[in-house]
Design an enzyme around this catalytic site. Sequence first.
Site, PDB file in Angstrom:
ATOM      1  N   ARG A 165       8.430   3.375  27.792  1.00 56.92           N
ATOM      2  CA  ARG A 165       9.717   2.659  27.674  1.00 56.92           C
ATOM      3  C   ARG A 165      10.273   2.960  26.298  1.00 56.92           C
ATOM      4  O   ARG A 165       9.565   2.865  25.296  1.00 56.92           O
ATOM      5  CB  ARG A 165       9.524   1.155  27.839  1.00 56.92           C
ATOM      6  CG  ARG A 165      10.776   0.379  27.487  1.00 56.92           C
ATOM      7  CD  ARG A 165      10.684  -1.089  27.812  1.00 56.92           C
ATOM      8  NE  ARG A 165      10.726  -1.325  29.239  1.00 56.92           N
ATOM      9  CZ  ARG A 165      10.719  -2.539  29.790  1.00 56.92           C
ATOM     10  NH1 ARG A 165      10.677  -3.606  29.020  1.00 56.92           N
ATOM     11  NH2 ARG A 165      10.766  -2.686  31.103  1.00 56.92           N
TER      12      ARG A 165
ATOM     13  N   ARG B 219       6.398  -8.057  31.616  1.00 51.10           N
ATOM     14  CA  ARG B 219       6.020  -7.754  32.997  1.00 51.10           C
ATOM     15  C   ARG B 219       5.670  -6.283  33.214  1.00 51.10           C
ATOM     16  O   ARG B 219       4.655  -5.958  33.830  1.00 51.10           O
ATOM     17  CB  ARG B 219       7.156  -8.128  33.973  1.00 51.10           C
ATOM     18  CG  ARG B 219       7.175  -9.565  34.368  1.00 51.10           C
ATOM     19  CD  ARG B 219       8.604 -10.013  34.557  1.00 51.10           C
ATOM     20  NE  ARG B 219       9.263 -10.012  33.257  1.00 51.10           N
ATOM     21  CZ  ARG B 219       9.282 -11.049  32.446  1.00 51.10           C
ATOM     22  NH1 ARG B 219       8.764 -12.170  32.814  1.00 51.10           N
ATOM     23  NH2 ARG B 219       9.849 -10.983  31.249  1.00 51.10           N
ATOM     24  N   THR B 220       6.526  -5.397  32.765  1.00 50.23           N
ATOM     25  CA  THR B 220       6.338  -3.995  33.136  1.00 50.23           C
ATOM     26  C   THR B 220       5.034  -3.462  32.547  1.00 50.23           C
ATOM     27  O   THR B 220       4.210  -2.888  33.248  1.00 50.23           O
ATOM     28  CB  THR B 220       7.544  -3.150  32.684  1.00 50.23           C
ATOM     29  OG1 THR B 220       8.721  -3.759  33.202  1.00 50.23           O
ATOM     30  CG2 THR B 220       7.449  -1.729  33.194  1.00 50.23           C
TER      31      THR B 220
ATOM     32  N   HIS C 212      15.411   2.341  35.515  1.00 48.50           N
ATOM     33  CA  HIS C 212      14.134   1.608  35.523  1.00 48.50           C
ATOM     34  C   HIS C 212      13.578   1.707  36.953  1.00 48.50           C
ATOM     35  O   HIS C 212      13.554   0.733  37.703  1.00 48.50           O
ATOM     36  CB  HIS C 212      14.394   0.150  35.122  1.00 48.50           C
ATOM     37  CG  HIS C 212      13.172  -0.644  34.775  1.00 48.50           C
ATOM     38  ND1 HIS C 212      11.888  -0.203  35.020  1.00 48.50           N
ATOM     39  CD2 HIS C 212      13.050  -1.870  34.202  1.00 48.50           C
ATOM     40  CE1 HIS C 212      11.039  -1.143  34.600  1.00 48.50           C
ATOM     41  NE2 HIS C 212      11.726  -2.158  34.107  1.00 48.50           N
TER      42      HIS C 212
ATOM     43  N   LYS D  59       6.093   7.250  10.746  1.00 48.62           N
ATOM     44  CA  LYS D  59       6.003   8.272   9.694  1.00 48.62           C
ATOM     45  C   LYS D  59       6.956   9.432   9.951  1.00 48.62           C
ATOM     46  O   LYS D  59       6.926  10.437   9.254  1.00 48.62           O
ATOM     47  CB  LYS D  59       4.571   8.845   9.637  1.00 48.62           C
ATOM     48  CG  LYS D  59       3.491   7.835   9.373  1.00 48.62           C
ATOM     49  CD  LYS D  59       2.146   8.563   9.318  1.00 48.62           C
ATOM     50  CE  LYS D  59       0.977   7.602   9.254  1.00 48.62           C
ATOM     51  NZ  LYS D  59      -0.295   8.302   9.477  1.00 48.62           N
TER      52      LYS D  59
HETATM   53  C1  NCD Z   1      14.188  -5.613  32.675  1.00 48.80           C
HETATM   54  C2  NCD Z   1      14.310  -4.403  31.762  1.00 48.80           C
HETATM   55  O1  NCD Z   1      13.470  -4.215  30.878  1.00 48.80           O
HETATM   56  O2  NCD Z   1      15.233  -3.645  32.000  1.00 48.80           O
HETATM   57  N1  NCD Z   1      12.957  -6.273  32.577  1.00 48.80           N
HETATM   58  C3  NCD Z   1      11.921  -5.862  33.360  1.00 48.80           C
HETATM   59  O3  NCD Z   1      11.419  -4.769  33.220  1.00 48.80           O
HETATM   60  N2  NCD Z   1      11.502  -6.708  34.312  1.00 48.80           N
HETATM   61  C4  NCD Z   1      15.339  -6.525  32.618  1.00 48.80           C
HETATM   62  C5  NCD Z   1      15.827  -7.054  31.293  1.00 48.80           C
HETATM   63  O4  NCD Z   1      15.266  -6.776  30.232  1.00 48.80           O
HETATM   64  O5  NCD Z   1      16.808  -7.798  31.326  1.00 48.80           O
END
Ligand code: NCD
Length: 303
Positions: A103, A53-54, A131, A82
């Site tokens: 991320r 999703r993100t 997040h 590397k």
């Molecule tokens: C979440 C995350 O990555 O923290 N997912 C997201 O971005 N919608 C939740 C999760 O991984 O459980």
Amino acid sequence: MKGMDIISIRDFSRQQLEFILEKSREMEENLSRNHNLLSGYVLATLFFEPSTRTRLSFESAMNQLGGKVISVAEPKATSTQKGETLVDTVRTVEQYSNVIVIRHPKEGSARLAAEAVSIPVINAGDGANQHPTQTLLDLYTMKKACGKIDGLKIAMVGDLKYGRTIHSLATALSHYKVELVFVSPEELRVPDEIKQHLKKTKTPFREIINIEDTGKVDILYVTRIQAERFPDPAEYEKVKGTYRIHPEMLELFGNVKIMHPLPRVDEISPELDSFPNAIYFAQARNGIPVRMAILALVLGVIQ
Ligand code: NCD
């Protein structure tokens, strides 16, 4: 917000949160009119942890606004493999793009990246820490579904220790007049630091273990047990599958809306998906206008 990094929800006042929510609403209203808003801009998405999703909603948001996207979805295919440092990687990516979404499994990595470059950096999850853009879309979803945030009773269920969506959301909600119920196994309680913050801001909260003790709430925010964050897999085995929300349980909570940042494992029965109050896929869709607004704001294209 031109040039601003989005690293932690702690950096935001209520006024700033409300401002982004309002810009997100305007984005949603004008979805068909903003085709060229970000034309000429390049977004780089750097994902050193899995994501559906993100990453895809940021990329879709950028594409729908006429911008372009370059992406690392598989860190093994980069020079990190590397031995290149994160700082060198983002300094390089800065040469190719106007904004970076990152991320990474290490807490603090997004801040480190932001300090290394002069273009805006957006934290899409740094380990168990934060997040912030998920929180913005969560707040947006609550406001859309309930018409307001002040006055809501919100239960957060599952892995409150390692869940970064919980840490960001609980912190953001401390700006509002809400009541929180934290439902988790003993081992997965909300970190003390967050509880201290809630006490300081006089945000009422309760901690419980049995979901049956939740009482009537407006929102049930369910989360996945974060298997990948447990130092000892045996500890995960002890708590996995603790909560499983199914249709028969719903009357316990009153007229409740069910949210989940997704992905789910087994904590919400798929039987619930067709219930009008199960809003987790609508929540995922809200990632688009919210991330459109965030990108346009930090690029200074809207004010
Ligand atoms: C979440 C995350 O990555 O923290 N997912 C997201 O971005 N919608 C939740 C999760 O991984 O459980």
